[in-house]
Write an enzyme that holds these catalytic residues in place. Sequence first.
Site, PDB file in Angstrom:
ATOM      1  N   GLY A  51       1.186  -1.112  -0.024  1.00 18.65           N
ATOM      2  CA  GLY A  51      -0.132   0.195   0.330  1.00 18.65           C
ATOM      3  C   GLY A  51       1.524   1.465   0.107  1.00 18.65           C
ATOM      4  O   GLY A  51       2.010   1.620  -0.793  1.00 18.65           O
ATOM      5  N   TYR A 234     -17.539   5.286   7.425  1.00 20.09           N
ATOM      6  CA  TYR A 234     -15.687   5.704   7.621  1.00 20.09           C
ATOM      7  C   TYR A 234     -15.681   6.797   8.990  1.00 20.09           C
ATOM      8  O   TYR A 234     -15.210   6.684   9.780  1.00 20.09           O
ATOM      9  CB  TYR A 234     -15.069   5.937   6.829  1.00 20.09           C
ATOM     10  CG  TYR A 234     -13.637   5.955   6.825  1.00 20.09           C
ATOM     11  CD1 TYR A 234     -13.065   4.965   5.990  1.00 20.09           C
ATOM     12  CD2 TYR A 234     -12.874   6.976   6.688  1.00 20.09           C
ATOM     13  CE1 TYR A 234     -11.970   4.415   5.933  1.00 20.09           C
ATOM     14  CE2 TYR A 234     -11.377   6.728   7.242  1.00 20.09           C
ATOM     15  CZ  TYR A 234     -11.241   5.364   7.116  1.00 20.09           C
ATOM     16  OH  TYR A 234     -10.092   5.719   7.113  1.00 20.09           O
TER      17      TYR A 234
HETATM   18  P1  NAI Z   1      -1.845  -1.604   4.231  1.00 22.01           P
HETATM   19  O1  NAI Z   1      -2.839  -3.022   4.185  1.00 22.01           O
HETATM   20  O2  NAI Z   1      -1.313  -1.595   2.477  1.00 22.01           O
HETATM   21  O3  NAI Z   1      -0.706  -1.861   4.612  1.00 22.01           O
HETATM   22  C1  NAI Z   1      -0.370  -1.630   5.383  1.00 22.01           C
HETATM   23  C2  NAI Z   1       0.883  -2.181   6.377  1.00 22.01           C
HETATM   24  O4  NAI Z   1       1.020  -2.198   7.455  1.00 22.01           O
HETATM   25  C3  NAI Z   1       1.581  -3.089   5.610  1.00 22.01           C
HETATM   26  O5  NAI Z   1       3.471  -3.120   5.287  1.00 22.01           O
HETATM   27  C4  NAI Z   1       1.921  -4.398   6.964  1.00 22.01           C
HETATM   28  O6  NAI Z   1       2.876  -5.547   6.972  1.00 22.01           O
HETATM   29  C5  NAI Z   1       2.452  -3.280   7.966  1.00 22.01           C
HETATM   30  N1  NAI Z   1       1.659  -3.812   9.130  1.00 22.01           N
HETATM   31  C6  NAI Z   1       0.819  -3.949  10.029  1.00 22.01           C
HETATM   32  N2  NAI Z   1       0.530  -4.267  11.048  1.00 22.01           N
HETATM   33  C7  NAI Z   1       1.498  -4.063  11.668  1.00 22.01           C
HETATM   34  C8  NAI Z   1       2.240  -4.987  12.681  1.00 22.01           C
HETATM   35  N3  NAI Z   1       1.782  -5.327  13.810  1.00 22.01           N
HETATM   36  N4  NAI Z   1       3.479  -5.166  12.705  1.00 22.01           N
HETATM   37  C9  NAI Z   1       4.454  -4.044  11.568  1.00 22.01           C
HETATM   38  N5  NAI Z   1       3.459  -3.857  10.330  1.00 22.01           N
HETATM   39  C10 NAI Z   1       2.581  -4.209  10.413  1.00 22.01           C
HETATM   40  O7  NAI Z   1      -2.699  -0.027   3.924  1.00 22.01           O
HETATM   41  P2  NAI Z   1      -3.056   0.492   3.024  1.00 22.01           P
HETATM   42  O8  NAI Z   1      -4.403   0.587   3.294  1.00 22.01           O
HETATM   43  O9  NAI Z   1      -1.146   1.230   3.051  1.00 22.01           O
HETATM   44  O10 NAI Z   1      -2.742   1.742   4.549  1.00 22.01           O
HETATM   45  C11 NAI Z   1      -2.116   2.612   5.395  1.00 22.01           C
HETATM   46  C12 NAI Z   1      -2.548   3.845   6.136  1.00 22.01           C
HETATM   47  O11 NAI Z   1      -2.562   4.609   4.966  1.00 22.01           O
HETATM   48  C13 NAI Z   1      -3.357   3.280   7.017  1.00 22.01           C
HETATM   49  O12 NAI Z   1      -3.038   4.485   8.328  1.00 22.01           O
HETATM   50  C14 NAI Z   1      -4.766   3.317   6.320  1.00 22.01           C
HETATM   51  O13 NAI Z   1      -5.979   3.891   7.033  1.00 22.01           O
HETATM   52  C15 NAI Z   1      -4.339   5.085   5.163  1.00 22.01           C
HETATM   53  N6  NAI Z   1      -5.216   5.468   4.437  1.00 22.01           N
HETATM   54  C16 NAI Z   1      -5.461   4.110   3.334  1.00 22.01           C
HETATM   55  C17 NAI Z   1      -6.425   4.485   2.076  1.00 22.01           C
HETATM   56  C18 NAI Z   1      -6.371   3.467   1.399  1.00 22.01           C
HETATM   57  O14 NAI Z   1      -7.793   3.846   0.904  1.00 22.01           O
HETATM   58  N7  NAI Z   1      -6.291   1.966   1.089  1.00 22.01           N
HETATM   59  C19 NAI Z   1      -6.837   5.581   2.584  1.00 22.01           C
HETATM   60  C20 NAI Z   1      -6.051   6.503   2.491  1.00 22.01           C
HETATM   61  C21 NAI Z   1      -5.768   6.445   3.732  1.00 22.01           C
END
Ligand code: NAI
Length: 395
Positions: A51, A234
């Site tokens: 992500g 949300y």
């Molecule tokens: P994702 O699921 O693709 O990535 C999450 C990351 O966190 C991965 O690298 C995973 O290994 C790591 N992770 C999870 N639990 C962990 C732990 N206990 N210890 C170490 N690493 C851990 O998520 P995404 O979508 O990229 O989200 C990242 C941020 O962006 C979040 O705060 C999300 O709310 C925010 N966001 C996401 C949007 C979306 O549409 N996907 C939009 C705007 C913000």
Amino acid sequence: MIIEPRMRGFICLTAHPEGCAANVINQINYVKSQGPIDGPKNVLVIGASTGFGLSSRITSAFGAHASTIGVFFEKAPQAGKTATPGWYNSAAFQAEAEKAGLYAKSINGDAFSDEVKSKTIELIKKDLGKIDLIIYSLASPVRTNPKTGVTHRSTLKPIGQAFTNKTVDFHTGIVSNISIEPCTQEDIDNTVAVMGGEDWELWMDALSEAGVLSENVLSVAYSYIGPALTEPVYRKGTIGMAKDHLEATAFTITDKLKNLNGKAIVSVNKALVTQASSAIPVIPLYISLLYKTMKEEGIHEGCIEQMYRLFKDRLYTGQEMLKDEKGRIRVDDWEMRPDVQAKVDALWAKADTETLPEIGDLKGYKSDFLNLFGFGFEGVDYTADVNENVPMELA
Ligand code: NAI
């Protein structure tokens, strides 16, 4: 083994190592094609394997030639069983960084724990001395608080009253109504404990106490706002309370970083298909209508386009950062454009199982979803036998 997608609910149980590598290489090529960024030099990305975090790491390394340390929580492969995509992504990232002569080391473990924080600090001390950018990009359904030992689970629920709206099962294309019962106060507290800013602050405190933060250090965490349509589940739901907390924490951290002239800031990003967002009801339907609209307007972006724009046009412009009235950076500006939202609203009213293939970009949604797991990339032979057991050197 021959690796095919195996779906269960909102997740895919398999991942393709070569497809994940193709994804990483495509992102690297995008960044290189856009030109260099006069950006950070030593970067820690917490949540670096998929992500927005992965794209932030790629932008730092291949846009700004930064040394990067990535922290993530991924499953290694076992004989006959594929790793999680973040494992293959990170292995590919490290290989490409090495080829390019860039420092890149990774820590696989629970970022919420004291142990992983200490390990990261030791690594920074040993190899980099100090860091000038910390990206906080964790998305997790669960967190054990290292101080209390209590395990919190987050929920995605409305507050106060039940919420009923349309949603789509993006595997079948069936649009149906979904009703979500309101949360309890405990649900709110737990979701804030997992996805709020407490752990971000603990990281920054630990890094600061260890003396590994540079003068003018910057830390960025990611948030989401979205339209009125998704508000009950949300931004005004349990996860929204966590995001409010995260955004407020930016100010607390900034205060603590005064002596270093440091800053903590939240960037509000666009809705994108990631493992985290696919699990939120209503959002996949919204995303498929949004993608259709933004693609028609020629303003669609994926994670890497978003992160490159964040670094180049917001964080490292050499000028005062452009912020909204709440002190946040906005790279969801194109998503939130009134004309874009008006079009999505009109499509939403019409969306059902019959109309969606025509008015929404379900195809784009599905293809992005498969891409997350390394499937659907051009140039990858999915009928070929591949070695699932991709090693990765971990710190
Ligand atoms: P994702 O699921 O693709 O990535 C999450 C990351 O966190 C991965 O690298 C995973 O290994 C790591 N992770 C999870 N639990 C962990 C732990 N206990 N210890 C170490 N690493 C851990 O998520 P995404 O979508 O990229 O989200 C990242 C941020 O962006 C979040 O705060 C999300 O709310 C925010 N966001 C996401 C949007 C979306 O549409 N996907 C939009 C705007 C913000």
